[in-house]
Design a protein around this motif. Structure first.
Motif, PDB file in Angstrom:
ATOM      1  N   PRO A  89       0.825  -1.215   0.000  1.00  0.00           N
ATOM      2  CA  PRO A  89       0.000   0.000   0.000  1.00  0.00           C
ATOM      3  C   PRO A  89       0.862   1.270   0.000  1.00  0.00           C
ATOM      4  CG  PRO A  89      -0.708  -1.546   1.707  1.00  0.00           C
ATOM      5  CD  PRO A  89       0.572  -2.069   1.157  1.00  0.00           C
ATOM      6  N   LEU A  90       0.336   2.300  -0.628  1.00  0.00           N
ATOM      7  CA  LEU A  90       1.043   3.573  -0.752  1.00  0.00           C
ATOM      8  C   LEU A  90       1.485   4.100   0.616  1.00  0.00           C
ATOM      9  CD1 LEU A  90       1.966   6.012  -2.474  1.00  0.00           C
ATOM     10  CD2 LEU A  90      -0.318   6.990  -2.092  1.00  0.00           C
ATOM     11  N   GLU A  91       0.590   4.069   1.599  1.00  0.00           N
ATOM     12  CA  GLU A  91       0.912   4.617   2.917  1.00  0.00           C
ATOM     13  C   GLU A  91       2.137   3.933   3.526  1.00  0.00           C
ATOM     14  OE1 GLU A  91      -2.131   3.629   1.963  1.00  0.00           O
ATOM     15  OE2 GLU A  91      -3.121   5.583   1.788  1.00  0.00           O
ATOM     16  N   GLU A  92       2.229   2.609   3.381  1.00  0.00           N
ATOM     17  CA  GLU A  92       3.369   1.862   3.934  1.00  0.00           C
ATOM     18  C   GLU A  92       4.660   2.219   3.203  1.00  0.00           C
ATOM     19  OE1 GLU A  92       2.735  -2.369   4.086  1.00  0.00           O
ATOM     20  OE2 GLU A  92       0.794  -2.120   5.089  1.00  0.00           O
ATOM     21  N   ARG A  93       4.562   2.351   1.893  1.00  0.00           N
ATOM     22  CA  ARG A  93       5.758   2.679   1.106  1.00  0.00           C
ATOM     23  C   ARG A  93       6.242   4.098   1.390  1.00  0.00           C
ATOM     24  NH1 ARG A  93       4.494   2.810  -4.035  1.00  0.00           N
ATOM     25  NH2 ARG A  93       2.303   2.333  -3.749  1.00  0.00           N
ATOM     26  N   VAL A  94       5.304   5.047   1.505  1.00  0.00           N
ATOM     27  CA  VAL A  94       5.681   6.428   1.824  1.00  0.00           C
ATOM     28  C   VAL A  94       6.342   6.470   3.203  1.00  0.00           C
ATOM     29  CG1 VAL A  94       4.794   8.733   2.362  1.00  0.00           C
ATOM     30  CG2 VAL A  94       3.979   7.534   0.326  1.00  0.00           C
ATOM     31  N   ASP A  95       5.746   5.757   4.165  1.00  0.00           N
ATOM     32  CA  ASP A  95       6.305   5.724   5.510  1.00  0.00           C
ATOM     33  C   ASP A  95       7.733   5.156   5.487  1.00  0.00           C
ATOM     34  OD1 ASP A  95       5.936   5.862   8.510  1.00  0.00           O
ATOM     35  OD2 ASP A  95       6.377   3.728   8.266  1.00  0.00           O
ATOM     36  N   ALA A  96       7.930   4.031   4.824  1.00  0.00           N
ATOM     37  CA  ALA A  96       9.258   3.402   4.761  1.00  0.00           C
ATOM     38  C   ALA A  96      10.252   4.293   4.019  1.00  0.00           C
ATOM     39  CB  ALA A  96       9.162   2.036   4.089  1.00  0.00           C
ATOM     40  N   PHE A  97       9.796   4.907   2.947  1.00  0.00           N
ATOM     41  CA  PHE A  97      10.658   5.803   2.170  1.00  0.00           C
ATOM     42  C   PHE A  97      11.140   6.968   3.030  1.00  0.00           C
ATOM     43  CE2 PHE A  97      10.855   9.813  -0.162  1.00  0.00           C
ATOM     44  CZ  PHE A  97      11.860   9.541  -1.078  1.00  0.00           C
ATOM     45  N   LEU A  98      10.207   7.621   3.734  1.00  0.00           N
ATOM     46  CA  LEU A  98      10.581   8.769   4.559  1.00  0.00           C
ATOM     47  C   LEU A  98      11.436   8.366   5.753  1.00  0.00           C
ATOM     48  CD1 LEU A  98       7.297  10.871   4.413  1.00  0.00           C
ATOM     49  CD2 LEU A  98       9.496  11.416   3.341  1.00  0.00           C
ATOM     50  N   ARG A  99      11.200   7.186   6.300  1.00  0.00           N
ATOM     51  CA  ARG A  99      12.046   6.706   7.400  1.00  0.00           C
ATOM     52  C   ARG A  99      13.483   6.502   6.920  1.00  0.00           C
ATOM     53  NH1 ARG A  99       9.306   5.756  11.935  1.00  0.00           N
ATOM     54  NH2 ARG A  99       7.073   5.422  11.750  1.00  0.00           N
ATOM     55  N   ALA A 100      13.638   5.951   5.724  1.00  0.00           N
ATOM     56  CA  ALA A 100      14.985   5.742   5.166  1.00  0.00           C
ATOM     57  C   ALA A 100      15.686   7.085   4.967  1.00  0.00           C
ATOM     58  CB  ALA A 100      14.906   4.972   3.850  1.00  0.00           C
ATOM     59  N   ARG A 101      14.971   8.041   4.396  1.00  0.00           N
ATOM     60  CA  ARG A 101      15.557   9.377   4.213  1.00  0.00           C
ATOM     61  C   ARG A 101      15.892  10.003   5.562  1.00  0.00           C
ATOM     62  NH1 ARG A 101      14.879  12.226  -0.867  1.00  0.00           N
ATOM     63  NH2 ARG A 101      15.122  10.574  -2.396  1.00  0.00           N
ATOM     64  N   HIS A 102      14.985   9.859   6.499  1.00  0.00           N
ATOM     65  CA  HIS A 102      15.145  10.403   7.843  1.00  0.00           C
ATOM     66  C   HIS A 102      16.457   9.903   8.467  1.00  0.00           C
ATOM     67  CE1 HIS A 102      13.254  11.886  11.634  1.00  0.00           C
ATOM     68  NE2 HIS A 102      13.817  10.848  12.205  1.00  0.00           N
ATOM     69  N   VAL A 103      16.701   8.599   8.369  1.00  0.00           N
ATOM     70  CA  VAL A 103      17.920   7.995   8.922  1.00  0.00           C
ATOM     71  C   VAL A 103      19.157   8.591   8.273  1.00  0.00           C
ATOM     72  CG1 VAL A 103      19.252   5.845   9.032  1.00  0.00           C
ATOM     73  CG2 VAL A 103      16.840   5.844   9.671  1.00  0.00           C
ATOM     74  N   LEU A 104      19.149   8.687   6.944  1.00  0.00           N
ATOM     75  CA  LEU A 104      20.316   9.230   6.237  1.00  0.00           C
ATOM     76  C   LEU A 104      20.510  10.719   6.526  1.00  0.00           C
ATOM     77  CD1 LEU A 104      20.081   7.455   2.773  1.00  0.00           C
ATOM     78  CD2 LEU A 104      21.689   6.988   4.635  1.00  0.00           C
ATOM     79  N   TYR A 105      19.435  11.471   6.573  1.00  0.00           N
ATOM     80  CA  TYR A 105      19.558  12.902   6.838  1.00  0.00           C
ATOM     81  C   TYR A 105      20.110  13.164   8.236  1.00  0.00           C
ATOM     82  CZ  TYR A 105      16.751  13.848   2.618  1.00  0.00           C
ATOM     83  OH  TYR A 105      16.284  13.933   1.330  1.00  0.00           O
ATOM     84  N   ILE A 106      19.668  12.382   9.209  1.00  0.00           N
ATOM     85  CA  ILE A 106      20.196  12.540  10.563  1.00  0.00           C
ATOM     86  C   ILE A 106      21.677  12.177  10.592  1.00  0.00           C
ATOM     87  CG2 ILE A 106      20.134  11.610  12.909  1.00  0.00           C
ATOM     88  CD1 ILE A 106      17.067  11.290  12.503  1.00  0.00           C
ATOM     89  N   LYS A 107      22.003  11.053   9.998  1.00  0.00           N
ATOM     90  CA  LYS A 107      23.379  10.550  10.031  1.00  0.00           C
ATOM     91  C   LYS A 107      24.360  11.484   9.334  1.00  0.00           C
ATOM     92  CE  LYS A 107      26.015   6.352   9.003  1.00  0.00           C
ATOM     93  NZ  LYS A 107      25.914   4.961   8.511  1.00  0.00           N
ATOM     94  N   TYR A 108      23.927  12.065   8.201  1.00  0.00           N
ATOM     95  CA  TYR A 108      24.845  12.850   7.369  1.00  0.00           C
ATOM     96  C   TYR A 108      24.543  14.347   7.347  1.00  0.00           C
ATOM     97  CZ  TYR A 108      26.674   8.403   5.840  1.00  0.00           C
ATOM     98  OH  TYR A 108      27.260   7.163   5.817  1.00  0.00           O
ATOM     99  N   ARG A 109      23.716  14.821   8.260  1.00  0.00           N
ATOM    100  CA  ARG A 109      23.317  16.233   8.248  1.00  0.00           C
ATOM    101  C   ARG A 109      24.525  17.165   8.192  1.00  0.00           C
ATOM    102  NH1 ARG A 109      19.421  18.948  12.643  1.00  0.00           N
ATOM    103  NH2 ARG A 109      17.888  18.894  10.989  1.00  0.00           N
ATOM    104  N   GLU A 110      25.425  17.035   9.131  1.00  0.00           N
ATOM    105  CA  GLU A 110      26.559  17.957   9.200  1.00  0.00           C
ATOM    106  C   GLU A 110      27.471  17.812   7.986  1.00  0.00           C
ATOM    107  OE1 GLU A 110      26.664  20.445  11.270  1.00  0.00           O
ATOM    108  OE2 GLU A 110      24.829  19.694  12.204  1.00  0.00           O
ATOM    109  N   MET A 111      27.614  16.599   7.496  1.00  0.00           N
ATOM    110  CA  MET A 111      28.451  16.374   6.322  1.00  0.00           C
ATOM    111  C   MET A 111      27.825  17.032   5.077  1.00  0.00           C
ATOM    112  SD  MET A 111      30.104  12.808   5.020  1.00  0.00           S
ATOM    113  CE  MET A 111      31.124  12.630   6.466  1.00  0.00           C
ATOM    114  N   ILE A 112      26.512  16.918   4.956  1.00  0.00           N
ATOM    115  CA  ILE A 112      25.828  17.552   3.823  1.00  0.00           C
ATOM    116  C   ILE A 112      25.934  19.070   3.929  1.00  0.00           C
ATOM    117  CG2 ILE A 112      23.607  17.907   2.670  1.00  0.00           C
ATOM    118  CD1 ILE A 112      22.893  14.996   3.496  1.00  0.00           C
TER     119      ILE A 112
END
Length: 194
Positions: A89-112
């Protein structure tokens, strides 16, 4: 009869050289992750505990060092992005997609942020930032294929909506919690894709 190979002097030298090279890249990554916006070769040298000449024996210049670090990060995080949910379902995919981005953005915020502050100075960083955005765009269309059926302005808007810059603005400049920012983005994304 078992033949035992002696370690040659060259093997030891190669191992030390590889260790120095990795220490230099780690030093640069650590400095950027700690919020040093424009790390210098001297800072990298000091952090890696190698001489400045050693830095430039392994890397032609700061550009090649930035590029090498980017390639290492890309290789280590590619598998993480591949674990995304691409069915269901779209809702599950959007949730998983944003969680993946969320993890990377937190991890690499200062580097970006360090990368963004140096785009004016290094072509290698411009190239690696374009590469990163290209990977993120492919990931977006892989996880949310509904976007392919939308017009180009909508596609571009969604790409901007889920970008690091939008996430950073919401969480750092507008004071939203990371969870609230994710929920806001999720609601907007779902409404645009339905």
């Amino acid at each position: 009869m078992t033949v035992v190979k002696k370690k040659s002097h060259n093997d030891g030298r190669k191992a030390r050289s590889l260790k120095s090279r990795e220490a230099i890249k780690k030093a640069l990554g650590d400095l950027m992750s700690e919020g040093v916006r424009i790390p210098t070769a001297q800072q990298v040298s000091d952090r890696a505990k190698v001489g400045i000449r050693t830095v430039f024996r392994h890397f032609d210049d700061m550009e090649s060092l930035f590029y090498s670090l980017h390639e290492d990060i890309k290789e280590s995080e590619y598998g993480f992005l591949r674990q995304s949910i691409i069915e269901g379902p779209l809702e599950e995919r959007v949730d998983a997609f944003l969680r993946a981005r969320h993890v990377l953005y937190i991890k690499y915020r200062e580097m970006i942020l360090s990368t963004l502050s140096q785009l004016w100075k290094y072509q290698a960083l411009k190239n690696t930032y374009e590469d990163l955005n290209s990977i993120f765009k492919q990931h977006l269309f892989l996880c949310l294929p509904e976007l392919k059926g939308k017009d180009v302005p909508t596609q571009q808007f969604v790409e901007a909506l889920v970008s690091f810059e939008a996430w950073n603005r919401l969480t750092r400049h507008q004071g939203m919690s990371r969870d609230d920012a994710k929920d806001l983005l999720q609601g907007q994304l779902e409404s645009l894709l339905k």
